[in-house]
Write a protein that holds these residues in place. Structure first.
Motif, PDB file in Angstrom:
ATOM      1  N   ARG A  30       0.841  -1.208   0.000  1.00  0.00           N
ATOM      2  CA  ARG A  30       0.000   0.000   0.000  1.00  0.00           C
ATOM      3  C   ARG A  30       0.865   1.242   0.000  1.00  0.00           C
ATOM      4  NH1 ARG A  30      -2.945  -1.922   4.900  1.00  0.00           N
ATOM      5  NH2 ARG A  30      -3.794  -3.862   4.101  1.00  0.00           N
ATOM      6  N   ASN A  31       1.911   1.209   0.800  1.00  0.00           N
ATOM      7  CA  ASN A  31       2.823   2.345   0.877  1.00  0.00           C
ATOM      8  C   ASN A  31       3.456   2.640  -0.478  1.00  0.00           C
ATOM      9  OD1 ASN A  31       4.185   4.287   2.736  1.00  0.00           O
ATOM     10  ND2 ASN A  31       5.997   3.246   1.941  1.00  0.00           N
ATOM     11  N   GLU A  32       3.772   1.594  -1.249  1.00  0.00           N
ATOM     12  CA  GLU A  32       4.367   1.786  -2.575  1.00  0.00           C
ATOM     13  C   GLU A  32       3.397   2.526  -3.495  1.00  0.00           C
ATOM     14  OE1 GLU A  32       7.534   0.984  -3.539  1.00  0.00           O
ATOM     15  OE2 GLU A  32       7.913   0.332  -1.497  1.00  0.00           O
ATOM     16  N   PHE A  33       2.122   2.120  -3.479  1.00  0.00           N
ATOM     17  CA  PHE A  33       1.129   2.817  -4.298  1.00  0.00           C
ATOM     18  C   PHE A  33       0.973   4.272  -3.856  1.00  0.00           C
ATOM     19  CE2 PHE A  33      -0.579  -1.442  -5.531  1.00  0.00           C
ATOM     20  CZ  PHE A  33      -0.665  -1.235  -6.900  1.00  0.00           C
ATOM     21  N   ILE A  34       0.902   4.490  -2.552  1.00  0.00           N
ATOM     22  CA  ILE A  34       0.737   5.854  -2.042  1.00  0.00           C
ATOM     23  C   ILE A  34       1.924   6.719  -2.444  1.00  0.00           C
ATOM     24  CG2 ILE A  34       0.600   7.277   0.038  1.00  0.00           C
ATOM     25  CD1 ILE A  34      -0.893   4.870   1.353  1.00  0.00           C
ATOM     26  N   CYS A  35       3.139   6.218  -2.272  1.00  0.00           N
ATOM     27  CA  CYS A  35       4.338   6.973  -2.616  1.00  0.00           C
ATOM     28  C   CYS A  35       4.354   7.292  -4.105  1.00  0.00           C
ATOM     29  CB  CYS A  35       5.591   6.199  -2.207  1.00  0.00           C
ATOM     30  SG  CYS A  35       7.121   7.138  -2.422  1.00  0.00           S
TER      31      CYS A  35
END
Length: 78
Positions: A30-35
């Motif tokens: 999820r963090n990868e998509f957000i970043c």
């Protein structure tokens, strides 16, 4: 970890399939998509990335396509 931006949150809520996939992936994914979304410099690029996030989640992808990864993440994976 990045916080979920309102525009991405709203897009996920509006798309039940993408939201289901979102809840199924790891916090790191999820963090990868957000970043990836947050790294856009122009609003048009950000909007396109939000649409692609929905599409990629619908297709079963668990990380953003063609994204080298969050530059803010520590080498330990946190």
């Amino acid at each position: 970890m990045h916080k979920l931006p309102v525009d991405l949150r709203n897009a996920l809520i509006a798309n039940p399939t993408a939201l289901g996939a979102w809840t199924d992936i790891t916090p790191l994914a999820r963090n990868e998509f957000i970043c990836w979304v947050e790294a856009a410099k122009q609003q048009m690029t950000r909007e396109r990335r939000i649409r692609r996030t929905q599409e990629e989640l619908e297709e079963g992808q668990r990380r953003p396509c063609c994204w080298p990864g969050c530059t803010h993440r520590e080498r330990t994976g946190r």
